[in-house]
Design an enzyme around this catalytic site. Structure first.
Site, PDB file in Angstrom:
ATOM      1  CG  ASP A 136       8.597   6.870   8.122  1.00  0.00           C
ATOM      2  OD1 ASP A 136       9.352   7.345   7.256  1.00  0.00           O
ATOM      3  OD2 ASP A 136       8.111   5.732   8.039  1.00  0.00           O
TER       4      ASP A 136
ATOM      5  CE1 TYR B 252       1.869   4.732   3.557  1.00  0.00           C
ATOM      6  CE2 TYR B 252       0.028   6.219   3.192  1.00  0.00           C
ATOM      7  CZ  TYR B 252       0.548   4.931   3.237  1.00  0.00           C
ATOM      8  OH  TYR B 252      -0.280   3.865   2.974  1.00  0.00           O
TER       9      TYR B 252
ATOM     10  CG  HIS C  76       4.457   3.059  -0.151  1.00  0.00           C
ATOM     11  ND1 HIS C  76       4.732   1.714  -0.035  1.00  0.00           N
ATOM     12  CD2 HIS C  76       4.226   3.504   1.113  1.00  0.00           C
ATOM     13  CE1 HIS C  76       4.671   1.364   1.244  1.00  0.00           C
ATOM     14  NE2 HIS C  76       4.359   2.421   1.959  1.00  0.00           N
TER      15      HIS C  76
ATOM     16  NE  ARG D 138      -7.966   2.628   2.488  1.00  0.00           N
ATOM     17  CZ  ARG D 138      -6.716   2.745   2.939  1.00  0.00           C
ATOM     18  NH1 ARG D 138      -6.408   2.208   4.105  1.00  0.00           N
ATOM     19  NH2 ARG D 138      -5.788   3.371   2.259  1.00  0.00           N
TER      20      ARG D 138
ATOM     21  CD  GLU E 175       7.712   0.902   4.868  1.00  0.00           C
ATOM     22  OE1 GLU E 175       8.038   1.944   5.458  1.00  0.00           O
ATOM     23  OE2 GLU E 175       6.528   0.535   4.726  1.00  0.00           O
TER      24      GLU E 175
ATOM     25  CD  GLU F  51      10.714   5.334   4.860  1.00  0.00           C
ATOM     26  OE1 GLU F  51      10.951   6.471   5.326  1.00  0.00           O
ATOM     27  OE2 GLU F  51       9.814   4.586   5.295  1.00  0.00           O
TER      28      GLU F  51
ATOM     29  CG  ASP G 130      10.269   2.685   8.276  1.00  0.00           C
ATOM     30  OD1 ASP G 130      10.500   2.412   9.463  1.00  0.00           O
ATOM     31  OD2 ASP G 130       9.144   3.004   7.843  1.00  0.00           O
TER      32      ASP G 130
ATOM     33  NE  ARG H 241       5.359  -4.023   5.238  1.00  0.00           N
ATOM     34  CZ  ARG H 241       5.514  -2.710   5.064  1.00  0.00           C
ATOM     35  NH1 ARG H 241       4.839  -1.840   5.796  1.00  0.00           N
ATOM     36  NH2 ARG H 241       6.364  -2.266   4.171  1.00  0.00           N
TER      37      ARG H 241
ATOM     38  CD  GLN I 103       2.599  -1.111   9.284  1.00  0.00           C
ATOM     39  OE1 GLN I 103       3.580  -1.735   8.904  1.00  0.00           O
ATOM     40  NE2 GLN I 103       2.212   0.011   8.707  1.00  0.00           N
TER      41      GLN I 103
ATOM     42  CE1 TYR J  55      -3.913  -0.888  10.108  1.00  0.00           C
ATOM     43  CE2 TYR J  55      -3.498   1.431   9.713  1.00  0.00           C
ATOM     44  CZ  TYR J  55      -4.126   0.262   9.372  1.00  0.00           C
ATOM     45  OH  TYR J  55      -4.978   0.243   8.314  1.00  0.00           O
TER      46      TYR J  55
ATOM     47  CE  LYS K  68       6.242   1.368   9.529  1.00  0.00           C
ATOM     48  NZ  LYS K  68       6.787   1.338   8.167  1.00  0.00           N
TER      49      LYS K  68
ATOM     50  CB  THR L 207      14.759   3.353  11.711  1.00  0.00           C
ATOM     51  OG1 THR L 207      13.462   3.096  12.247  1.00  0.00           O
ATOM     52  CG2 THR L 207      14.650   4.103  10.395  1.00  0.00           C
TER      53      THR L 207
ATOM     54  CB  THR M 173       7.876   2.935   1.003  1.00  0.00           C
ATOM     55  OG1 THR M 173       7.794   2.514   2.363  1.00  0.00           O
ATOM     56  CG2 THR M 173       8.424   1.815   0.159  1.00  0.00           C
TER      57      THR M 173
ATOM     58  CD  GLU N 212       4.648  -0.459  -2.477  1.00  0.00           C
ATOM     59  OE1 GLU N 212       4.340   0.148  -3.513  1.00  0.00           O
ATOM     60  OE2 GLU N 212       5.491  -0.024  -1.661  1.00  0.00           O
TER      61      GLU N 212
END
Lengths: 436, 436
Positions: free
Chosen positions: A136, A138, A143, A152, A209, A211, A243, A247, A250, A254, A263, A267, A360, A374
């Site tokens: 997968d 990114y 996204h 962050r 997600e 994708e 996907d 959350r 995760q 992670y 995940k 899928t 995504t 999002e």
């Protein structure tokens, strides 16, 4: 333009003008006549499946590159994928010829038509390939920026590597399922914001997600990277992908080695693999890349795809699905060719039937955000639905649908859809796991 | 104690007392008589391979659980693995009986012996299973603490989740190779400490990681987690593993989604899968777990293994390998049963032949550090070799060897070894990629 993409081409079958599956599409998939029956390779045309197993059994599928058509009498597409681009084109041309309205061969052979053309409503779809490995990426900067901003802040949203390489991670191949497979809400470890230690229970922040999935055709040997032009010839085709993401699981698991259980409970992919030849009319320049990529990732040809993508949700109280995402594949920062080239640059071998997801496909606008994380900004801005309900994340019974297509001059090329419904966590299991 | 683990058991074959492969071991693997020949399932005994393909072809392998022994006439072990623990035990008992010194059946049948017992020097080994998915854990707290200390300092060495769950990530199945496969130094993106942007070139910080690989036997269906006691019955056996790691590529790529290209150029395993029954004498309590794991991860039975593990390096100038790591599998914080249970707790399905690595098996002492990153403390303390050379990381031509065994009362159970040599980066490729 490839001759099979000629807008004036018509099939003898009646196909509505807004169908995803005109004669210019001809995606490959695997179906069976009943749940237990033989898995057969087929091609979708309008509301029919063309049974390539039967067709090749009758000797109607042979050629310089596909040989006697044996590869079509397998339960998965891997052997056909391994034959390479010339074989894919040859098969496409033969099938396109057979379905043309001005070709009497199949059109006027009633017995053969009844044997090899099956109403789509009468068949069951399966995974099109045996997926050796699933990866997968990114690849949408929109996204990555949104997610980075949430976690962050806007100043450190993108990690320093993001604009230099297509960030990706290995996923779980065993739990890739075909559209229509419903999935139980996963159980797992999560930690409350104010808690000292984690708890075990059903995921509370279940997300989709949107994708695009990419099936590798020919691949490469271990120790032999591929140039970007070879990557271009190695891709068999595209599917839609959901996907599913837990959350809360995760967030806790992670660091430092990436998403794992968040995940791997499932899928979902759409069943029909749309060929790169059918998608040729939609090739456009991708997003501008600044800084310029390192030479091995540089591509002088267009690598974006102008394909409309959307996600819809349908809760148990809703009579019909409601669209919550509208985006476009062209918003990806890294192209699928750059993704594949990067994947193999260490010498990692990709095999026929390997699958990778783009990540995504969020775009620049709010409506193009391609997951609930999002769209609801981590649940801070719940989504209002026409039923009067609202959603921060998916609840049990919610059905999620992803659709996608391109509009060419005179026809559409579509993927159909990928659908899945969230079933409740299995309570007996939940209990067994909490009180062993 | 399982009867096949009886220390008084002896084979009619002459086996040296310090062999890894006495009659109490009987590990399964896949071999061929020449490189191109049929892949055959076999069992290692002393310096011989017992050809189960031939043996079952002669009707000598049948029983309630293994049926007519058809599963032994396959090119990989997956179908045998899928039969489950009773079948594995049945086969082990039959084979053990056949090889006993007090059983004349095979011992005195010269023609049969010549057909089914092949000198190990005359065969070539292959991957024992078709590996559907490969996962890598991070289960030594000593390793995680050392790595964390180097990158974040001693106060933040362990991430908050570490003591609550076995951290793991999905790896690449396609590039798992059998011992003896040499690997080219990977090319990739790295960034110099003082640079603004990355460069492309051969990995400069190439490392090994001494791990134990775990082959899943029976697995579970998608959506059906397994309890820890079921996990205990689901593991087919163990191998040695070298999780080759490109530290400079890893450092640049791994945030936020984990290791990707830094690991997928190759993972080496030893060819013989040692059964959990053969390893029973080495079961011990694992490391103390504090805090107490959540109920689904709690295990009342011993889950550690007292197995000596070591890594040796041999440069081109050295006449023989030199030991650089001495550790023990019992130092893992999370047991293999906890790893498997955690992996499946979301409902992720594991399939027969799936593989997972324990993560680098570093112990508490300096000599037990199980990769060069730790041994040389990121290259700050180069390792002196008896040849007068020193190493921070692996150079081209270096051979890395991992060995492992347990000492029972009266015999050893060993894994043999996993060997691989680092070949130079392919310069023609390097050039093609730098100047396309």
């Amino acid at each position: 333009m490839h001759p099979t993409n000629d807008p004036s081409l018509r099939s003898f079958l009646e196909i509505s003008s807004n169908s995803d599956f005109p004669i210019q599409n001809l995606p490959f998939g695997v179906f069976s006549k009943t749940a237990e029956d033989l898995h057969r390779i087929g091609v979708r045309i309008g509301d029919y499946v063309l049974d390539l197993h039967a067709l090749s059994g009758e000797g109607w599928l042979s050629g310089e590159h596909i040989g006697n058509g044996d590869v079509f009498r397998r339960p998965v597409l891997n052997d056909f994928m391994a034959l390479g681009k010339q074989a894919w084109e040859e098969a496409r041309t033969i099938i396109s010829e057979l379905l043309r309205e001005d070709n009497a061969k199949l059109r006027d052979d009633k017995a053969m038509r009844e044997e090899v053309l099956l109403p789509i409503a009468d068949v069951q779809m399966h995974l099109p390939a045996s997926i050796g490995d699933y990866t997968d990426f990114y690849a949408s900067k929109y996204h990555a920026t949104n997610v980075g901003t949430m976690f962050r802040g806007p100043d450190n949203a993108l990690q320093p590597n993001y604009l230099h390489l297509p960030v990706g991670y290995h996923g779980r191949a065993s739990s890739v399922v075909v559209s229509g497979t419903d999935l139980h809400r996963p159980m797992g470890q999560t930690i409350a914001p104010d808690a000292d230690s984690p708890a075990f229970g059903p995921c509370k922040l279940l997300d989709y997600e949107l994708e695009v999935g990419v099936f590798v055709g020919t691949g490469n040997e271990l120790g032999s990277p591929m140039t970007i032009s070879r990557a271009r010839d190695s891709i068999f085709g595209l599917v839609l992908m959901n996907d599913w993401s837990a959350r809360d699981i995760q967030k806790w698991e992670y660091v430092p080695l990436g998403p794992f259980l968040s995940k791997n409970f499932g899928t979902s992919i759409s069943p029909w693999i749309v060929s790169m030849t059918a998608l040729e009319p939609f090739l456009v320049d991708g997003e501008a890349q600044d800084p310029e990529p390192l030479p091995y990732l540089k591509d002088n040809q267009p690598g974006g795809f102008n394909l409309h993508l959307e996600a819809l949700v349908q809760t148990e109280r809703m009579a019909s699905p409601y669209r919550i995402t509208q985006t476009n594949m062209k918003y990806l920062y890294w192209t699928i060719y750059q993704q594949l080239t990067h994947h193999a640059v260490t010498g990692c071998n990709l095999r026929p039937g390997d699958l990778f997801g783009t990540g995504t496909v969020s775009g620049p606008s709010k409506e193009s955000r391609a997951c609930l994380l999002e769209l609801t900004w981590r649940g801070q801005e719940p989504l209002d639905l026409p039923s009067g309900e609202s959603r921060k994340f998916l609840l049990d019974g919610d059905r999620l649908i992803i659709k996608g297509w391109g509009q060419a001059n005179g026809y559409n090329i579509g993927f159909g859809e990928v659908i899945g419904t969230i079933l409740p966590a299995v309570e007996s299991q939940a209990k067994a796991f909490q009180h062993p």
